[in-house]
Design a protein around this motif. Structure first.
Motif, PDB file in Angstrom:
ATOM      1  N   VAL A  11       0.665  32.676  25.051  1.00 42.60           N
ATOM      2  CA  VAL A  11       2.018  32.650  24.486  1.00 42.60           C
ATOM      3  C   VAL A  11       3.069  32.519  25.591  1.00 42.60           C
ATOM      4  CG1 VAL A  11       1.366  33.938  22.428  1.00 42.60           C
ATOM      5  CG2 VAL A  11       2.158  35.178  24.432  1.00 42.60           C
ATOM      6  N   ARG A  12       2.653  32.652  26.842  1.00 41.45           N
ATOM      7  CA  ARG A  12       3.580  32.545  27.973  1.00 41.45           C
ATOM      8  C   ARG A  12       3.706  31.095  28.413  1.00 41.45           C
ATOM      9  NH1 ARG A  12       1.698  37.073  32.344  1.00 41.45           N
ATOM     10  NH2 ARG A  12       2.512  38.893  31.255  1.00 41.45           N
ATOM     11  N   LYS A  13       4.922  30.583  28.345  1.00 37.39           N
ATOM     12  CA  LYS A  13       5.177  29.247  28.877  1.00 37.39           C
ATOM     13  C   LYS A  13       5.172  29.314  30.400  1.00 37.39           C
ATOM     14  CE  LYS A  13       7.484  25.697  26.523  1.00 37.39           C
ATOM     15  NZ  LYS A  13       8.568  25.067  25.925  1.00 37.39           N
ATOM     16  N   GLY A  14       4.434  28.416  31.025  1.00 37.91           N
ATOM     17  CA  GLY A  14       4.373  28.389  32.477  1.00 37.91           C
ATOM     18  C   GLY A  14       3.553  29.512  33.082  1.00 37.91           C
ATOM     19  N   ALA A  40       0.599  28.470  20.760  1.00 34.77           N
ATOM     20  CA  ALA A  40       1.732  29.329  20.407  1.00 34.77           C
ATOM     21  C   ALA A  40       2.887  28.537  19.803  1.00 34.77           C
ATOM     22  CB  ALA A  40       2.204  30.113  21.630  1.00 34.77           C
ATOM     23  N   GLN A  41       2.925  27.240  20.025  1.00 35.97           N
ATOM     24  CA  GLN A  41       3.984  26.396  19.475  1.00 35.97           C
ATOM     25  C   GLN A  41       3.633  25.874  18.081  1.00 35.97           C
ATOM     26  OE1 GLN A  41       4.586  23.344  22.416  1.00 35.97           O
ATOM     27  NE2 GLN A  41       5.248  24.810  23.971  1.00 35.97           N
ATOM     28  N   GLN A  42       2.439  26.200  17.597  1.00 38.55           N
ATOM     29  CA  GLN A  42       1.963  25.722  16.301  1.00 38.55           C
ATOM     30  C   GLN A  42       2.093  26.826  15.253  1.00 38.55           C
ATOM     31  OE1 GLN A  42       0.851  22.444  16.333  1.00 38.55           O
ATOM     32  NE2 GLN A  42       1.332  22.495  18.509  1.00 38.55           N
ATOM     33  N   LYS A  43       2.234  26.441  14.023  1.00 35.97           N
ATOM     34  CA  LYS A  43       2.204  27.392  12.902  1.00 35.97           C
ATOM     35  C   LYS A  43       0.809  27.292  12.286  1.00 35.97           C
ATOM     36  CE  LYS A  43       7.120  27.273  11.676  1.00 35.97           C
ATOM     37  NZ  LYS A  43       7.513  28.013  12.771  1.00 35.97           N
ATOM     38  N   ILE A  44      -0.021  28.293  12.585  1.00 35.50           N
ATOM     39  CA  ILE A  44      -1.404  28.304  12.115  1.00 35.50           C
ATOM     40  C   ILE A  44      -1.673  29.638  11.433  1.00 35.50           C
ATOM     41  CG2 ILE A  44      -3.832  28.155  12.778  1.00 35.50           C
ATOM     42  CD1 ILE A  44      -2.884  26.517  15.245  1.00 35.50           C
ATOM     43  N   ALA A  45      -1.908  29.580  10.150  1.00 36.88           N
ATOM     44  CA  ALA A  45      -2.225  30.790   9.391  1.00 36.88           C
ATOM     45  C   ALA A  45      -3.681  31.172   9.637  1.00 36.88           C
ATOM     46  CB  ALA A  45      -1.998  30.543   7.900  1.00 36.88           C
ATOM     47  N   PRO A  46      -4.003  32.434   9.525  1.00 38.87           N
ATOM     48  CA  PRO A  46      -5.401  32.840   9.687  1.00 38.87           C
ATOM     49  C   PRO A  46      -6.255  32.331   8.524  1.00 38.87           C
ATOM     50  CG  PRO A  46      -3.991  34.751   9.269  1.00 38.87           C
ATOM     51  CD  PRO A  46      -3.107  33.556   9.330  1.00 38.87           C
ATOM     52  N   GLY A  90     -10.163  40.190  24.496  1.00 36.99           N
ATOM     53  CA  GLY A  90     -10.528  39.063  23.647  1.00 36.99           C
ATOM     54  C   GLY A  90      -9.577  37.900  23.845  1.00 36.99           C
ATOM     55  N   LEU A  91      -9.816  36.840  23.062  1.00 36.24           N
ATOM     56  CA  LEU A  91      -8.925  35.691  23.043  1.00 36.24           C
ATOM     57  C   LEU A  91      -7.593  36.103  22.417  1.00 36.24           C
ATOM     58  CD1 LEU A  91     -11.415  33.052  21.579  1.00 36.24           C
ATOM     59  CD2 LEU A  91     -10.698  33.254  23.969  1.00 36.24           C
ATOM     60  N   THR A  92      -6.556  35.321  22.633  1.00 36.99           N
ATOM     61  CA  THR A  92      -5.285  35.600  21.968  1.00 36.99           C
ATOM     62  C   THR A  92      -5.456  35.409  20.460  1.00 36.99           C
ATOM     63  OG1 THR A  92      -4.514  33.316  22.195  1.00 36.99           O
ATOM     64  CG2 THR A  92      -3.903  34.864  23.957  1.00 36.99           C
ATOM     65  N   ALA A  93      -4.670  36.117  19.695  1.00 43.19           N
ATOM     66  CA  ALA A  93      -4.735  36.026  18.230  1.00 43.19           C
ATOM     67  C   ALA A  93      -4.440  34.609  17.754  1.00 43.19           C
ATOM     68  CB  ALA A  93      -3.746  37.008  17.608  1.00 43.19           C
ATOM     69  N   GLN A  94      -3.518  33.920  18.411  1.00 41.74           N
ATOM     70  CA  GLN A  94      -3.161  32.565  18.020  1.00 41.74           C
ATOM     71  C   GLN A  94      -4.361  31.620  18.173  1.00 41.74           C
ATOM     72  OE1 GLN A  94      -1.527  34.573  20.104  1.00 41.74           O
ATOM     73  NE2 GLN A  94       0.570  34.745  19.374  1.00 41.74           N
ATOM     74  N   LEU A  95      -5.063  31.736  19.274  1.00 41.89           N
ATOM     75  CA  LEU A  95      -6.225  30.882  19.518  1.00 41.89           C
ATOM     76  C   LEU A  95      -7.380  31.255  18.592  1.00 41.89           C
ATOM     77  CD1 LEU A  95      -7.434  28.583  21.118  1.00 41.89           C
ATOM     78  CD2 LEU A  95      -7.995  30.199  22.920  1.00 41.89           C
ATOM     79  N   LYS A  96      -7.574  32.530  18.362  1.00 41.20           N
ATOM     80  CA  LYS A  96      -8.631  32.973  17.456  1.00 41.20           C
ATOM     81  C   LYS A  96      -8.406  32.437  16.051  1.00 41.20           C
ATOM     82  CE  LYS A  96     -12.201  35.598  16.250  1.00 41.20           C
ATOM     83  NZ  LYS A  96     -12.634  35.025  14.981  1.00 41.20           N
ATOM     84  N   ALA A  97      -7.144  32.414  15.591  1.00 39.77           N
ATOM     85  CA  ALA A  97      -6.841  31.863  14.262  1.00 39.77           C
ATOM     86  C   ALA A  97      -7.227  30.391  14.188  1.00 39.77           C
ATOM     87  CB  ALA A  97      -5.359  32.054  13.932  1.00 39.77           C
ATOM     88  N   LEU A  98      -6.927  29.619  15.235  1.00 40.21           N
ATOM     89  CA  LEU A  98      -7.294  28.203  15.256  1.00 40.21           C
ATOM     90  C   LEU A  98      -8.815  28.036  15.234  1.00 40.21           C
ATOM     91  CD1 LEU A  98      -5.828  25.254  17.088  1.00 40.21           C
ATOM     92  CD2 LEU A  98      -8.221  25.770  17.467  1.00 40.21           C
ATOM     93  N   ILE A  99      -9.510  28.788  16.039  1.00 44.30           N
ATOM     94  CA  ILE A  99     -10.975  28.684  16.094  1.00 44.30           C
ATOM     95  C   ILE A  99     -11.587  29.040  14.745  1.00 44.30           C
ATOM     96  CG2 ILE A  99     -13.056  29.683  17.125  1.00 44.30           C
ATOM     97  CD1 ILE A  99     -11.392  29.874  19.771  1.00 44.30           C
ATOM     98  N   ASP A 100     -11.075  30.087  14.105  1.00 42.27           N
ATOM     99  CA  ASP A 100     -11.571  30.448  12.777  1.00 42.27           C
ATOM    100  C   ASP A 100     -11.374  29.297  11.799  1.00 42.27           C
ATOM    101  OD1 ASP A 100     -12.273  32.947  13.710  1.00 42.27           O
ATOM    102  OD2 ASP A 100     -10.612  34.000  12.728  1.00 42.27           O
ATOM    103  N   ARG A 101     -10.263  28.619  11.882  1.00 40.51           N
ATOM    104  CA  ARG A 101      -9.968  27.512  10.968  1.00 40.51           C
ATOM    105  C   ARG A 101     -10.800  26.274  11.272  1.00 40.51           C
ATOM    106  NH1 ARG A 101      -4.651  27.638   8.977  1.00 40.51           N
ATOM    107  NH2 ARG A 101      -5.120  25.638   7.971  1.00 40.51           N
TER     108      ARG A 101
END
Length: 178
Positions: A11-14, A40-46, A90-101
């Motif tokens: 979620v950290r830019k740079g 982090a720039q995407q809207k991804i629901a779990p 663990g992985l970030t929640a944002q990335l985990k949501a994408l992987i689950d999807r």
């Protein structure tokens, strides 16, 4: 020339993960088209666990969000690279949501054949990466992917801490080897 998608879960830019992913991408561009996707720039629901994606033809998740545009990018790539800082082991929640999807989609015909893992952690060593690495290894096996490498970088907490770290050159070399 193949295509590689780097899924940047920070979620950290740079931040350190982004710098590591960019070094990897620079090396990979010698032989591939590379796209970095900043999750982090995407809207991804779990994932809701409805299993529609596995039962129906095509990419048919019932949720309408940014995954609809990401599915073709990811699934038409020859390789997927996971880049994530360690958040609470663990992985970030944002990335985990994408992987689950991606779970249902990865059971259908796809071009994806190879993968790699890039991860950073604030902890100077120890067991910080164990859960991330185990999850990655299980996914590689489950989806029959070729593991091209794992690069784990401990002791980088604050943005920019990775500057001057030999891991950036290792990431470049890993990218070039894809």
């Amino acid at each position: 020339m193949g295509k590689i998608v780097v899924l940047v879960g920070s979620v950290r830019k740079g931040g350190n993960t982004q710098l590591l992913a960019e070094a990897f991408a620079e090396g990979a561009r010698q032989h591939h088209a590379v796209e970095l996707v900043y999750i982090a720039q995407q809207k991804i629901a779990p994932c809701t666990g409805c299993d529609t994606c596995r039962r129906k033809e095509g990419l048919c998740c019932v949720q309408q969000d940014d995954m609809q545009a990401l599915y073709p990018k990811i699934l038409q790539a020859d390789g997927i690279v996971i880049a994530s800082p360690v958040y609470v082991f663990g992985l970030t929640a944002q990335l985990k949501a994408l992987i689950d999807r991606l779970h249902g989609a990865m059971h259908k015909p796809t071009q994806v054949r190879k993968t790699a893992l890039l991860s950073v952690a604030a902890a100077p060593g120890g067991r910080a990466f164990e859960a991330v690495k185990l999850q990655y290894e299980i996914a590689v096996e489950y989806f029959h992917l070729e593991d091209k490498g794992v690069l784990l970088v401990p002791g980088v907490k604050n943005p920019g801490d990775i500057q001057g770290n030999p891991a950036l050159q290792e990431a470049y070399k890993l990218g070039a080897s894809m």
